[in-house]
Design a protein around this motif. Structure first.
Motif, short mmCIF file in Angstrom:
data_model
loop_
_atom_site.label_atom_id
_atom_site.label_comp_id
_atom_site.label_asym_id
_atom_site.label_seq_id
_atom_site.Cartn_x
_atom_site.Cartn_y
_atom_site.Cartn_z
N ARG A 1 0.83 -1.22 0.00
CA ARG A 1 0.00 0.00 0.00
C ARG A 1 0.85 1.26 0.00
NH1 ARG A 1 -4.73 -2.49 3.81
NH2 ARG A 1 -5.83 -3.52 2.10
N ARG A 2 2.09 1.14 0.49
CA ARG A 2 2.97 2.32 0.49
C ARG A 2 3.34 2.77 -0.92
NH1 ARG A 2 7.33 0.27 3.81
NH2 ARG A 2 6.09 -0.89 5.30
N TRP A 3 3.08 1.90 -1.92
CA TRP A 3 3.38 2.29 -3.32
C TRP A 3 2.36 3.26 -3.87
CZ3 TRP A 3 7.37 0.74 -6.57
CH2 TRP A 3 8.27 -0.15 -5.98
N ARG A 4 1.27 3.45 -3.17
CA ARG A 4 0.23 4.35 -3.68
C ARG A 4 0.67 5.79 -3.44
NH1 ARG A 4 -6.15 4.04 -2.02
NH2 ARG A 4 -6.89 5.30 -3.75
N GLN A 5 1.31 6.35 -4.44
CA GLN A 5 1.85 7.71 -4.33
C GLN A 5 1.50 8.51 -5.57
OE1 GLN A 5 6.08 7.33 -3.70
NE2 GLN A 5 5.73 5.91 -2.00
N PRO A 6 1.41 9.86 -5.43
CA PRO A 6 1.08 10.69 -6.59
C PRO A 6 2.12 10.49 -7.70
CG PRO A 6 1.09 11.97 -4.55
CD PRO A 6 1.65 10.64 -4.21
N PRO A 7 1.75 10.61 -8.96
CA PRO A 7 0.40 10.98 -9.41
C PRO A 7 -0.55 9.78 -9.51
CG PRO A 7 1.87 10.82 -11.29
CD PRO A 7 2.72 10.53 -10.08
N GLY A 8 -0.07 8.56 -9.30
CA GLY A 8 -0.96 7.40 -9.39
C GLY A 8 -0.15 6.12 -9.43
N LEU A 9 -0.85 5.00 -9.36
CA LEU A 9 -0.17 3.71 -9.29
C LEU A 9 -0.84 2.69 -10.21
CD1 LEU A 9 1.81 1.71 -7.78
CD2 LEU A 9 -0.08 1.30 -6.17
N VAL A 10 0.00 1.90 -10.88
CA VAL A 10 -0.49 0.70 -11.57
C VAL A 10 0.09 -0.48 -10.79
CG1 VAL A 10 -0.53 -0.63 -13.71
CG2 VAL A 10 -0.49 1.88 -13.81
N ALA A 11 -0.78 -1.37 -10.30
CA ALA A 11 -0.32 -2.50 -9.48
C ALA A 11 -0.74 -3.80 -10.13
CB ALA A 11 -0.93 -2.40 -8.08
N ASP A 12 0.22 -4.71 -10.33
CA ASP A 12 -0.18 -5.99 -10.91
C ASP A 12 0.11 -7.14 -9.96
OD1 ASP A 12 2.04 -7.95 -11.96
OD2 ASP A 12 2.82 -5.99 -12.51
N GLY A 13 -0.75 -8.17 -10.03
CA GLY A 13 -0.59 -9.33 -9.14
C GLY A 13 -1.76 -10.28 -9.23
N ARG A 14 -2.17 -10.77 -8.06
CA ARG A 14 -3.28 -11.73 -8.01
C ARG A 14 -4.48 -11.17 -7.26
NH1 ARG A 14 0.53 -13.41 -10.19
NH2 ARG A 14 1.20 -15.54 -10.63
N ASP A 15 -4.20 -10.32 -6.26
CA ASP A 15 -5.28 -9.83 -5.38
C ASP A 15 -5.23 -8.31 -5.24
OD1 ASP A 15 -2.87 -9.66 -4.05
OD2 ASP A 15 -3.69 -10.23 -2.10
N MET A 16 -4.69 -7.65 -6.28
CA MET A 16 -4.57 -6.18 -6.19
C MET A 16 -5.95 -5.53 -6.13
SD MET A 16 -1.33 -5.54 -6.10
CE MET A 16 -1.29 -6.97 -5.09
N GLY A 17 -6.87 -6.00 -6.97
CA GLY A 17 -8.20 -5.40 -7.02
C GLY A 17 -9.14 -5.92 -5.94
N THR A 18 -8.90 -7.13 -5.47
CA THR A 18 -9.82 -7.73 -4.49
C THR A 18 -9.44 -7.39 -3.05
OG1 THR A 18 -8.51 -9.73 -4.68
CG2 THR A 18 -10.60 -9.69 -5.90
N VAL A 19 -8.15 -7.34 -2.73
CA VAL A 19 -7.72 -7.21 -1.34
C VAL A 19 -6.87 -5.96 -1.08
CG1 VAL A 19 -6.36 -8.31 0.51
CG2 VAL A 19 -7.75 -9.72 -1.01
N VAL A 20 -5.87 -5.74 -1.89
CA VAL A 20 -4.88 -4.71 -1.54
C VAL A 20 -5.40 -3.30 -1.87
CG1 VAL A 20 -2.47 -3.95 -1.80
CG2 VAL A 20 -3.02 -6.39 -1.88
N PHE A 21 -6.00 -3.14 -3.05
CA PHE A 21 -6.53 -1.82 -3.44
C PHE A 21 -7.98 -1.94 -3.89
CE2 PHE A 21 -1.89 -1.65 -4.47
CZ PHE A 21 -1.51 -0.68 -3.55
N PRO A 22 -8.88 -2.28 -2.95
CA PRO A 22 -10.28 -2.48 -3.38
C PRO A 22 -10.93 -1.21 -3.92
CG PRO A 22 -10.08 -2.62 -0.98
CD PRO A 22 -8.69 -2.55 -1.52
N GLN A 23 -10.36 -0.02 -3.61
CA GLN A 23 -10.96 1.22 -4.13
C GLN A 23 -10.34 1.67 -5.45
OE1 GLN A 23 -9.68 0.85 -1.10
NE2 GLN A 23 -11.03 1.66 0.49
N ALA A 24 -9.63 0.79 -6.13
CA ALA A 24 -8.99 1.18 -7.40
C ALA A 24 -10.01 1.75 -8.37
CB ALA A 24 -8.31 -0.05 -8.01
#
Ligand code: DC
Length: 233
Positions: A127-150
């Motif tokens: 979650r510390r990677w979420r920094q301006p101006p924005g973040l693209v996160a890839d993995g298995r549970d980025m949208g379900t668990v780590v960044f549900p408000q993407a």
């Protein structure tokens, strides 16, 4: 009562790209991040770095407490080469990017990723990677668990056969020997573990856009994701 504002609620936009091994999500994520000048989180590299640290320090694959400690404290850093834009992963200050791509490390990463304590320990780091101006996160549970408000969640798949073929070509191009049958079996075994584990299994978020890269080029996928992203940002 007003809830405290957490980094999760901050307006920094996040785009998540989840999918199985070899679906092309890493390449698509990198190119989308470059185009938008966003930060890039390759969460698989974090799991792989913990896996490598566990191999180096002989922490067993069933030693939950030992693995969670490594996930919290292992000296993992990412550096970007400003000339090429390539991201290197450092473990204890040493560039381990090539080592992390080994099948042995990927397989171990998938095993240690089944421990809830390891996943919890890596949450904050991610979650510390979420920094301006924005973040693209890839993995298995980025949208379900780590960044549900993407703002945009992509679930990128491709058939196991196509993914095995891609991996085969990559290895042959590197001058390494490869067997398509055993690559396919490895991919199916890894899929089985990633899709069916109890904690944070690989699955599309309810609000994800499903894309299949089996018969599309990388640039077609990147164009699609950028079109979706520009609509939502
Ligand atoms: O994306 P990758 O192949 O580099 O990931 C290696 C392993 O790490 C994968 O098989 C499962 C695990 N992983 C995970 O459980 N959750 C993530 N967000 C990223 C990777």
């Amino acid at each position: 009562m007003v809830d405290a504002i957490t980094p999760q609620d901050s307006p920094v936009p996040v785009i998540t790209i989840d999918g199985p091994s070899g679906s092309g999500k890493g390449t698509v994520a990198r190119l989308v991040a470059e185009a938008l000048e966003f930060k890039l989180l390759d969460s698989g590299a974090l799991y792989r770095a913990v896996a490598l640290a566990s191999l180096n320090t002989r922490v067993a694959v069933d030693d939950t407490a030992g693995l969670a400690r490594l996930a919290l404290t292992a000296p993992i850093d990412f550096t970007t080469d400003n000339g090429t834009g390539n991201v290197a992963v450092l473990l204890g200050g040493q560039d381990v990017s090539t080592q992390l791509r080994a099948e042995e490390v990927g397989d171990r990463a998938s095993r240690i990723a089944t421990h809830a304590a390891v996943r919890d320990a890596l949450l904050d780091r991610q979650r510390r990677w979420r920094q301006p101006p924005g973040l693209v996160a890839d993995g298995r549970d980025m949208g379900t668990v780590v960044f549900p408000q993407a703002v945009l969640k992509i679930f990128l798949t491709a058939s196991a056969e196509i993914r095995a073929e891609r991996r085969y070509k990559q290895l042959i191009e590197k001058g390494l020997s490869a067997n398509i049958g055993s690559l396919l079996a490895d991919i199916q075994e890894r899929d089985d573990r990633d899709y069916n584990r109890k904690i944070a299994p690989l699955k599309a978020a309810d609000d994800a856009v499903n894309l299949d890269s089996s018969s599309e080029s990388v640039s077609q996928m990147v164009t699609k994701v950028l079109d979706l992203a520009r609509n939502r940002l």
